[in-house]
Design a protein around this motif. Structure first.
Motif, short mmCIF file in Angstrom:
data_model
loop_
_atom_site.label_atom_id
_atom_site.label_comp_id
_atom_site.label_asym_id
_atom_site.label_seq_id
_atom_site.Cartn_x
_atom_site.Cartn_y
_atom_site.Cartn_z
N GLU A 112 0.82 -1.21 0.00
CA GLU A 112 0.00 0.00 0.00
C GLU A 112 0.86 1.26 0.00
OE1 GLU A 112 -2.79 -0.40 3.22
OE2 GLU A 112 -3.55 -2.28 2.40
N ARG A 113 1.96 1.28 0.77
CA ARG A 113 2.87 2.43 0.76
C ARG A 113 3.46 2.65 -0.62
NH1 ARG A 113 3.97 0.92 6.02
NH2 ARG A 113 5.60 -0.55 5.48
N ARG A 114 3.85 1.55 -1.26
CA ARG A 114 4.43 1.65 -2.60
C ARG A 114 3.40 2.22 -3.58
NH1 ARG A 114 5.46 -3.70 -5.73
NH2 ARG A 114 3.23 -3.48 -5.85
N GLU A 115 2.16 1.76 -3.49
CA GLU A 115 1.12 2.25 -4.39
C GLU A 115 0.85 3.74 -4.15
OE1 GLU A 115 0.04 0.56 -7.00
OE2 GLU A 115 1.44 -0.96 -6.30
N ARG A 116 0.83 4.18 -2.90
CA ARG A 116 0.64 5.61 -2.61
C ARG A 116 1.79 6.44 -3.19
NH1 ARG A 116 -1.05 3.68 2.47
NH2 ARG A 116 0.94 4.26 3.41
N ARG A 117 3.02 5.94 -3.07
CA ARG A 117 4.17 6.64 -3.65
C ARG A 117 4.04 6.75 -5.16
NH1 ARG A 117 7.23 3.69 0.16
NH2 ARG A 117 7.74 2.14 -1.41
N ARG A 118 3.63 5.65 -5.81
CA ARG A 118 3.48 5.68 -7.27
C ARG A 118 2.42 6.68 -7.70
NH1 ARG A 118 3.76 -0.58 -9.43
NH2 ARG A 118 5.99 -0.82 -9.10
N GLN A 122 3.09 9.99 -9.89
CA GLN A 122 2.36 10.19 -11.16
C GLN A 122 1.65 11.55 -11.15
OE1 GLN A 122 -0.13 6.77 -11.48
NE2 GLN A 122 1.48 5.51 -12.42
N ALA A 123 1.10 11.91 -10.02
CA ALA A 123 0.39 13.18 -9.91
C ALA A 123 1.35 14.36 -10.03
CB ALA A 123 -0.38 13.26 -8.60
N ALA A 124 2.59 14.16 -9.59
CA ALA A 124 3.58 15.23 -9.61
C ALA A 124 4.14 15.46 -11.02
CB ALA A 124 4.73 14.92 -8.66
N THR A 125 3.99 14.48 -11.93
CA THR A 125 4.54 14.63 -13.28
C THR A 125 3.54 15.16 -14.26
OG1 THR A 125 4.05 12.32 -13.80
CG2 THR A 125 6.27 12.85 -13.01
#
Length: 125
Positions: A112-118, A122-125
């Protein structure tokens, strides 16, 4: 592990079946008995790993780098080796006791942490 393997890098093989045969394992002189006694993985470069290093490679390939670091840290090798031996020896009892479930909750939290980071990246790009 399949849930964590979003990039499709893992090929899981059940070596417990009657008549099991795997050419890669046979070429490495690994018997079905040896494969059943400890987790074995073959990395992208063709090298075979078992024990704590197999866990580290497995979690790394699945993108769970935090857990992979714990299993792969050389300073903790004495501890991860001991933990691995206990897991391998008592895996059935661990499953029945619920401790295996507790460990899976830790893995799920890392996924879940990995998915939140992804999503954040993605939102930042």
């Amino acid at each position: 592990m399949k849930r964590a393997d979003t990039d499709g890098r893992l090929r899981l093989v059940d070596c417990s079946t009657d008549g099991f045969g795997d050419g890669d394992a046979a070429a490495a002189n690994l018997s079905q008995t040896e494969l059943m006694q400890a987790l074995h993985i073959r990395s992208d470069d063709g090298a075979w790993h078992s024990g704590p290093e197999a866990f580290a490679q497995l979690y790394r390939a699945a993108g769970l780098h935090g857990i992979a670091r714990i299993w792969g840290t050389h300073r903790l090798r004495w501890l991860t080796t001991l933990a691995y031996r206990m897991i391998a020896r008592y895996r059935g009892a661990l499953r029945r006791s619920g401790l295996g479930f507790a460990y899976l909750k830790i893995v799920d939290a890392e996924i879940e942490r990995r998915e939140r980071r992804r999503k954040r990246d993605q939102a930042a790009t």
